[in-house]
Design an enzyme around this catalytic site. Structure first.
Site: not given
Length: 443
Positions: A16, A106, A130, A133, A135, A137, A202, A206, A305
C-alpha cells in the site's frame, strides 16, 4: 494556490505505501490543483532500508519513524504499517508535534480509536481512516458525513475479500474449505497464515469501526462477537441451496428495535439469493446500510490490495490537506449517543441447525419438545435417513437401527435461547451430534 508545499511523512512502504508514494509523485500536479497547494513526500519510514524502492529518492528513506513524525515541519503523517504498536505511539507523537494523520490501521482504530480521536481533538488536527474498512469503497465518509442527518439502523456487510473468495469458491464448485483455501493462497488472496481472515478477526475490527460511526457510540473490538468460517462445509452449502440461500461471512451491526442498545457481530450466515449481498463474488466487498430516511443503500467494490487501498488513503490525504489549507478540521469522533453494547445472547435472528440422530420412533417428538421448552419456535423441519436410505421429507418414524440427518430451521429467537436449546439437544440419547449451527440473515 499557496506555494509552500504541504509536507507528508509516510510510515510504511509495502504494497500500500509504495502505491501511495507512486500516486503522490505521478499525480502531483492534479493533487496540488485539487488541494490548493502542492504536496511533498518529505520522508518514508521503513524497516529494511536496503530494499530497492522505485521512484523514491534514497535520501527520503529512514528507519527512525519516531524522529520523522517529530520533525515539526511535517503537516500530514500517513500510517500504513498496521498493528497496534509502534503505530499507536507514532500517531500520538504526530499529533503532539502538529501533524494530522491518515491511517489504514483497522486493528488500532478498533482497539483504541477513542484515545486517538481525543489526541487529534486536543491537537486541533484531523484523524482520517477511510482505508481501514473495505479498501477503495467509500464507506466511512458516507456514514459520518453523507448520512450524518439520518438515523442508521443496520450495517450488514462482506468486509473481507479472502473469506468471500473462499466461500464463493465452495458455493460455485462444491469444493471443501481446505481446497478453496489452497486456491485462495495460490492466487495471493490469502496470507500464508490466514487466521486473521478466516477466524473473523479482520472483519471484527472493521465491524467495531462501522458500528461506532453508524450509531454514534464507542464500540471496541472486545464488544464484537466473533465466529470464524473454518467449520463451514459443503453440506452446509447444500442445505443453503435447498433453502434458496448461500453462505457469507458477515459483519452485522444493528440498533435494537427500541433504539436503546446496539450489537456488533461477525459470523458465517445463510442469506437468501435474492439479497444483494448474495451476488457478491470473488474477493470483492460490499456493505448494505439501512437508514430511516435514506432507506437501503449498498456500497460495493474491491476491498483490499495495493491500488484500491491507496486510492482510499489518497482520498483522505486530499481531504486533510484541504482542511489545512483552509485552516479547518473535518469531523471527529461522534460518540454522543453512548448506547450500551448488548451481548450476543440478546441478538434475535433465525437459525439453521443440522442434527445427527438415531433413526427410530419418537426422535422428532423429543427434538421438538426441547425447542418448545426453550421458547424457540420451529419454522421447518426436514429429516433424511442415512443408513436406512430414507429420502428428504421422510419422517423415519417406525424404522430402527439407522441414523438420520435432521435439519431444523427456526423462527426468530434470542441467541441465548438457541444456545440453551443446542446444549439440551446434545444431552439427548437419540442425538448423536450437532453437525452444524448457522444463523439465517437478510430476510
Amino acid at each position: 494556490m499557496r506555494t509552500r508545499p504541504l509536507k507528508v511523512a509516510l510510515l510504511g512502504c509495502g504494497v500500500v505505501g509504495s502505491e501511495v508514494a507512486r500516486i503522490m509523485t505521478t499525480h502531483a500536479d492534479d493533487l496540488a490543483a485539487r488541494i490548493g497547494a502542492p504536496v511533498e513526500l518529505a520522508g518514508v519510514a521503513v524497516r529494511r532500508p536496503s530494499k530497492v524502492r522505485a521512484g523514491i529518492p534514497a535520501e527520503l528513506i529512514t528507519t527512525d519513524a519516531t524522529a520523522l513524525v517529530k520533525r515539526g515541519d511535517i503537516d500530514v503523517v500517513v500510517e500504513v504499517i498496521g498493528g497496534v504498536e509502534p503505530a499507536r505511539g507514532l500517531i500520538t507523537a504526530a499529533f503532539e508535534h502538529g501533524a494530522s494523520v491518515v491511517s489504514a490501521n483497522k486493528a488500532l482504530l478498533a482497539e483504541d480509536g477513542a484515545a486517538l480521536h481525543a489526541a487529534a481533538e486536543a491537537a486541533g488536527r484531523d484523524l482520517y481512516y477511510e482505508a481501514a474498512v473495505a479498501g477503495a469503497i467509500p464507506l466511512i465518509r458516507p456514514l459520518r458525513e453523507s448520512l450524518a442527518g439520518d438515523k442508521v439502523n443496520r450495517v450488514l456487510g462482506i468486509v473481507n475479500g479472502t473469506t468471500n473468495f473462499i466461500l464463493d469458491k465452495m458455493d460455485g464448485s462444491g469444493a471443501g474449505y481446505s481446497e478453496a483455501l489452497d486456491e485462495a493462497t495460490a492466487l495471493g488472496y490469502a496470507e500464508a497464515d490466514p487466521t486473521a481472515d478466516v477466524e473473523g478477526f479482520d472483519a471484527a475490527a472493521k465491524a467495531a469501526i462501522l458500528a461506532g460511526i453508524a450509531f454514534h457510540t464507542r464500540v471496541r473490538l472486545d464488544d464484537v462477537y466473533r465466529e470464524g468460517m473454518t467449520e463451514v462445509t459443503a453440506a452446509d452449502f447444500a442445505s443453503a441451496k435447498r433453502m434458496g440461500c448461500t453462505i457469507k461471512l458477515l459483519a452485522i451491526c444493528e440498533r435494537a428495535a427500541d433504539g436503546g442498545s446496539v450489537t456488533a457481530r461477525v459470523h458465517p450466515a445463510m442469506i437468501p439469493l435474492s439479497h444483494p449481498l448474495a451476488s457478491v463474488r470473488g474477493a470483492y466487498n460490499a456493505v448494505f446500510v439501512e437508514a430511516d430516511a435514506a432507506g437501503q443503500l449498498m456500497f460495493y467494490g474491491p476491498g483490499a490490495g495495493g491500488s484500491p487501498t491507496a486510492s482510499a488513503v489518497l482520498g483522505d490525504l486530499v481531504a486533510v490537506c484541504r482542511n489545512l489549507v483552509n485552516g479547518a478540521t473535518g469531523p471527529g469522533e461522534s460518540a454522543y449517543a453512548a448506547l450500551p453494547v448488548s451481548s450476543m445472547g440478546e441478538v434475535v435472528t433465525r437459525y439453521h441447525i443440522s442434527l445427527d440422530v438415531e433413526d427410530r420412533p419418537g426422535v422428532l417428538a423429543q427434538v421438538a419438545t426441547v425447542f418448545a421448552e426453550h421458547g424457540v419456535s420451529i419454522d421447518t423441519l426436514r429429516q433424511q435417513g442415512r443408513d436406512s436410505g430414507g429420502a428428504d421429507g421422510a419422517t423415519a418414524e417406525g424404522r430402527e437401527g439407522g441414523e438420520a440427518s435432521l435439519v431444523v430451521v427456526t423462527h426468530r429467537a434470542p441467541d441465548a435461547a438457541l444456545a440453551g436449546t443446542v446444549e439440551a439437544l446434545r444431552k439427548l440419547d437419540t442425538v448423536r451430534g450437532v453437525a452444524s449451527i448457522m444463523r439465517v440473515e437478510g430476510e
